[in-house]
Enzyme design. Structure first.
Site, PDB file in Angstrom:
ATOM      1  N   GLY A   1       0.810  -1.214   0.000  1.00  0.00           N
ATOM      2  CA  GLY A   1       0.000   0.000   0.000  1.00  0.00           C
ATOM      3  C   GLY A   1       0.840   1.259   0.000  1.00  0.00           C
ATOM      4  O   GLY A   1       0.338   2.361  -0.215  1.00  0.00           O
TER       5      GLY A   1
ATOM      6  N   GLY B   1       0.018   6.122   1.573  1.00  0.00           N
ATOM      7  CA  GLY B   1       1.128   5.589   0.786  1.00  0.00           C
ATOM      8  C   GLY B   1       2.493   6.124   1.188  1.00  0.00           C
ATOM      9  O   GLY B   1       3.498   5.843   0.541  1.00  0.00           O
TER      10      GLY B   1
ATOM     11  N   ASP C   1       1.511 -11.381   6.947  1.00  0.00           N
ATOM     12  CA  ASP C   1       2.021 -10.579   5.828  1.00  0.00           C
ATOM     13  C   ASP C   1       3.403 -10.026   6.141  1.00  0.00           C
ATOM     14  O   ASP C   1       4.072  -9.490   5.255  1.00  0.00           O
ATOM     15  CB  ASP C   1       1.060  -9.433   5.480  1.00  0.00           C
ATOM     16  CG  ASP C   1       0.681  -8.602   6.688  1.00  0.00           C
ATOM     17  OD1 ASP C   1       0.193  -9.173   7.670  1.00  0.00           O
ATOM     18  OD2 ASP C   1       0.891  -7.375   6.662  1.00  0.00           O
TER      19      ASP C   1
HETATM   20  P1  AMP Z   1       2.600  -2.961   7.929  1.00  0.00           P
HETATM   21  O1  AMP Z   1       1.926  -2.821   9.259  1.00  0.00           O
HETATM   22  O2  AMP Z   1       3.596  -1.877   7.639  1.00  0.00           O
HETATM   23  O3  AMP Z   1       3.149  -4.308   7.715  1.00  0.00           O
HETATM   24  O4  AMP Z   1       1.445  -2.740   6.855  1.00  0.00           O
HETATM   25  C1  AMP Z   1       0.296  -3.526   6.766  1.00  0.00           C
HETATM   26  C2  AMP Z   1      -0.472  -3.162   5.519  1.00  0.00           C
HETATM   27  O5  AMP Z   1      -0.878  -1.800   5.551  1.00  0.00           O
HETATM   28  C3  AMP Z   1       0.305  -3.337   4.234  1.00  0.00           C
HETATM   29  O6  AMP Z   1      -0.587  -3.746   3.239  1.00  0.00           O
HETATM   30  C4  AMP Z   1       0.815  -1.936   3.956  1.00  0.00           C
HETATM   31  O7  AMP Z   1       1.090  -1.722   2.593  1.00  0.00           O
HETATM   32  C5  AMP Z   1      -0.352  -1.088   4.422  1.00  0.00           C
HETATM   33  N1  AMP Z   1       0.071   0.254   4.848  1.00  0.00           N
HETATM   34  C6  AMP Z   1       0.793   0.569   5.939  1.00  0.00           C
HETATM   35  N2  AMP Z   1       0.985   1.905   6.012  1.00  0.00           N
HETATM   36  C7  AMP Z   1       0.402   2.442   4.933  1.00  0.00           C
HETATM   37  C8  AMP Z   1       0.248   3.789   4.431  1.00  0.00           C
HETATM   38  N3  AMP Z   1       0.752   4.840   5.076  1.00  0.00           N
HETATM   39  N4  AMP Z   1      -0.429   3.936   3.269  1.00  0.00           N
HETATM   40  C9  AMP Z   1      -0.955   2.899   2.620  1.00  0.00           C
HETATM   41  N5  AMP Z   1      -0.856   1.630   3.031  1.00  0.00           N
HETATM   42  C10 AMP Z   1      -0.195   1.397   4.171  1.00  0.00           C
HETATM   43 MG    MG Z   2       3.947  -5.337   6.329  1.00  0.00          MG
END
Ligand code: AMP
Ligand code: MG
Length: 493
Positions: free
Chosen positions: A94, A128, A254
Site C-alpha cells: 500500500g 502511501g 504478511d
Molecule cells: P505494515 O503494518 O507496515 O506491515 O502494513 C500492513 C499493511 O498496511 C500493508 O498492506 C501496507 O502496505 C499497508 N500500509 C501501511 N501503512 C500504509 C500507508 N501509510 N499507506 C498505505 N498503506 C499502508
Molecule cells: Mg507489512
C-alpha cells in the site's frame, strides 16, 4: 515518469514476468524536494551497483521515486494476511513499490523496493507515505541485525521527500530503499488461497522454490520440501531473535517472509531487562507478539502457510488426507528444530562447546534469575564473556539467584577443553556490546526532526561493529536511564 539517465542498475525483473494478477503496475508519486539522508555504499557494491553515481541529486530523485532507472519495472505486490489473528483477504503493497531485481555478488537475486513512495491500488485508507522516524528506525535496526548475523532485509538508502505527512502530527516524509532476497510472504500464498486460485498457487510456489529453495526441485514432493524449508529457516530465525532479545512487534502473516529473513521493522525493539512478557508495540494491547510468544506465533503463521499449500500437496501425496498428515508432520518439526537452534545459540552465548544433558536447564535457570533480578539481557551476556563472568553480577538488582547459578556455570565450564581466553573470545563474537537500544534510536529520530543527522550517522557506525567494544562508546552500550526509557513503539503508519 522520467528516466534517470546517469543511474545504471542492471535490473532483471523475474517477478514482473509473473502473471498480471500477482501485482499492480504502479509509478511512484513525484515529491517536491528529494534529499539524500544516507546511501549504503557497501550494500550498493554488493548489489553490483556503483555507489558513486548514487551520491547525486539524480540518486536522490531515484530513491524518492521521482525518476526511474532504466530497466526498472515498478510494481506493487498483491498479498493478504492475518493481522493479529484476523484474516484480511487483500492487503498488498500500500505504500511500497518494487523497482526491480538485481543479481548480486553472491550470484543471488535481490529485490530493490521503495517504501513510502506513494499510494498504490492496495493503499486502502492509507496515504502511501512513510514518516522520517520509522524510516530511520528500519534503516538502523535492519542494518544492525545484518551485522548481528541475523537474516534480514537491508537498507540501501534513505531520503527526505521535502513533503510533510500527517500522522498524529505533521512529520517530515521520507522514503526507505529496502533490499530483500524477496518480498514473498506467507500472506502472498494466503492471497491466492483465499481466492481458491490453485493455478496461481502453483505458479507462486514454483517461483518461491526456484528463488529460495532450489534444492526442492529435485525432491519427489517439492511442495512438502518448500514447507519444510520455510519451517526450518523460520525456526532458526526466531531462535536468533530470542538469543538477542529482539521483539519483532508485528508478526502478522504478511510480515512473515518465505525466504526466512526478518522483514517489516515497525514497532520492533530490543528488550533491556529480561522479561518474556515484554511488549513495546502500542497497538499490541493483548501482548500477542510479546518476546516470549514469538516461537508460538511463528508456528501459528507457518500453519497458515501449510494450509495454503494443502491443494498442491494433495496432488503430490495423492489425497487430501495424506496432504493434511504431511502438513502436520512438517509443522510438528518446528518445535524440535526451534528448540535445537535455541539451545545451540544459548550454548554459544554461555561459551559451551560441549553438549551436555543439563545445558538446557542451565540456560533456563539463568533466564529465570535474569527475569527475577531484572538484568539487562545484552550486558549480562556480554559481561559473562569477560573474565569468567564475575562482572555480570552487577547487572542484577537482586544477585542471589545469579550467584547460585554462576557457581554451577563455573563448574560446568571445567568440562570444556578450551582456555578461558579462547572461550571469552568466542563468547564475545556472539554476545554483542551494542544493539539499537530504543532510547538511542529515539534520540536519533528526535535529532533528525531538528534536521541534525549526525547522531544517525554515529549510531549507524557504532552498530556496524556490534561485537567490538570501544571504550569511548560506553554511552551506546548502557541501558536507558529511568528518564530515557521508551516503553512504547509505534508503527507510524
Ligand atoms: P505494515 O503494518 O507496515 O506491515 O502494513 C500492513 C499493511 O498496511 C500493508 O498492506 C501496507 O502496505 C499497508 N500500509 C501501511 N501503512 C500504509 C500507508 N501509510 N499507506 C498505505 N498503506 C499502508
Ligand atoms: Mg507489512
Amino acid at each position: 515518469m522520467t528516466t534517470a539517465a546517469a543511474i545504471h542498475i542492471s535490473f532483471d525483473n523475474s517477478y514482473a514476468r509473473l502473471p498480471q494478477n500477482f501485482f499492480a503496475k504502479v509509478e511512484p508519486t513525484w515529491v517536491r524536494a528529494p534529499r539524500l539522508i544516507h546511501v549504503n555504499d557497501e550494500l550498493a557494491n554488493f548489489l553490483n551497483i556503483d555507489p558513486g553515481q548514487l551520491h547525486s541529486q539524480e540518486g536522490a530523485e531515484v530513491f524518492a521515486g521521482n525518476c526511474i532507472a532504466t530497466g526498472s519495472e515498478p510494481l506493487a505486490m498483491a498479498y493478504a494476511g492475518h493481522q493479529f489473528g484476523g484474516f484480511v483477504p487483500q492487503l498488498g503493497d500500500g505504500r511500497a513499490c518494487m523497482l526491480g531485481e538485481v543479481v548480486a555478488q553472491d550470484d543471488k537475486r535481490y529485490d530493490i523496493q521503495l517504501k513510502g513512495s506513494g499510494p498504490t491500488p492496495f493503499s486502502r485508507q492509507g496515504d502511501g507515505r512513510a514518516a522520517l522516524g520509522p524510516v530511520l528506525r528500519e534503516y538502523l535496526v535492519s542494518e544492525a541485525m545484518h551485522r548481528l548475523h541475523v537474516p534480514t532485509t537491508r537498507a540501501l538508502a534513505a531520503v527526505l521527500t521535502g513533503e510533510a505527512v500527517l500522522r498524529e502530527e505533521m512529520l517530515p516524509g521520507a522514503v526507505l530503499t529496502r533490499v530483500a532476497s524477496s518480498h514473498l510472504r506467507v500472506g502472498t500464498f494466503e492471497y491466492f488461497s483465499a481466492r481458491k486460485d490453485t493455478t496461481s498457487l502453483h505458479t507462486l510456489a514454483n517461483y518461491a522454490i526456484s528463488r529460495h529453495y532450489p534444492e526442492a526441485v529435485e525432491q519427489p514432493k517439492r511442495y512438502r520440501a518448500l514447507l519444510e524449508g520455510v519451517v526450518r529457516r523460520q525456526a532458526a530465525l526466531v531462535a536468533q531473535w530470542m538469543g538477542l532479545g529482539f521483539i519483532h512487534g508485528v508478526m502478522n502473516t504478511d510480515n512473515t517472509s518465505i525466504s526466512g529473513e526478518t522483514i517489516d521493522y515497525g514497532p520492533c525493539a530490543f528488550m533491556e531487562a529480561h522479561d518474556p512478557a515484554t511488549v513495546f508495540s502500542a497497538i499490541d494491547r493483548q501482548g500477542r507478539y510479546a518476546y516470549g510468544n514469538q516461537p508460538k506465533v511463528m508456528l501459528w503463521n507457518l500453519s497458515r502457510l501449510g494450509e495454503t499449500l494443502l491443494p498442491l500437496m494433495a496432488e503430490e501425496e495423492g489425497s487430501q488426507e495424506a496432504a493434511l498428515a504431511t502438513a502436520y508432520e512438517v509443522l510438528n518439526s518446528f518445535a524440535p528444530l526451534y528448540e535445537a537452534a535455541y539451545l545451540r545459540i544459548f550454548r554459544a552465548k554461555l561459551g559451551l562447546a560441549q553438549e551436555q544433558e543439563e545445558d538446557a536447564a542451565l540456560v533456563k535457570d539463568l533466564l529465570e534469575a535474569m527475569a527475577e533480578g531484572r538484568a539487562d539481557f545484552t550486558l549480562m551476556f556480554r559481561h559473562l564473556s569477560e573474565n569468567d563472568g564475575f562482572g555480570a553480577r552487577e547487572q542484577f538488582a537482586q544477585p542471589a539467584g545469579f550467584e547460585a547459578w554462576h557457581g554451577r556455570w563455573l563448574a560446568r565450564l571445567t568440562a570444556e577443553r578450551v582456555t578461558q581466553e579462547e572461550r571469552n573470545r568466542a563468547m564475545q563474537q556472539t554476545n554483542p556490546v551494542y544493539i539499537p537500544r530504543n532510547h538511542l534510536v529515539q534520540e536519533v529520530i528526535d535529532a533528525a526532526l531538528r534536521q541534525d543527522f549526525a547522531p544517525f550517522e554515529q549510531l549507524l557506525a557504532v552498530l556496524d561493529k556490534p561485537f567490538q567494544e570501544r571504550t569511548v562508546l560506553q554511552r551506546f552500550a548502557a541501558p536507558a536511564a529511568l528518564e530515557q526509557r521508551v516503553l512504547q513503539t509505534f508503527c507510524g503508519t
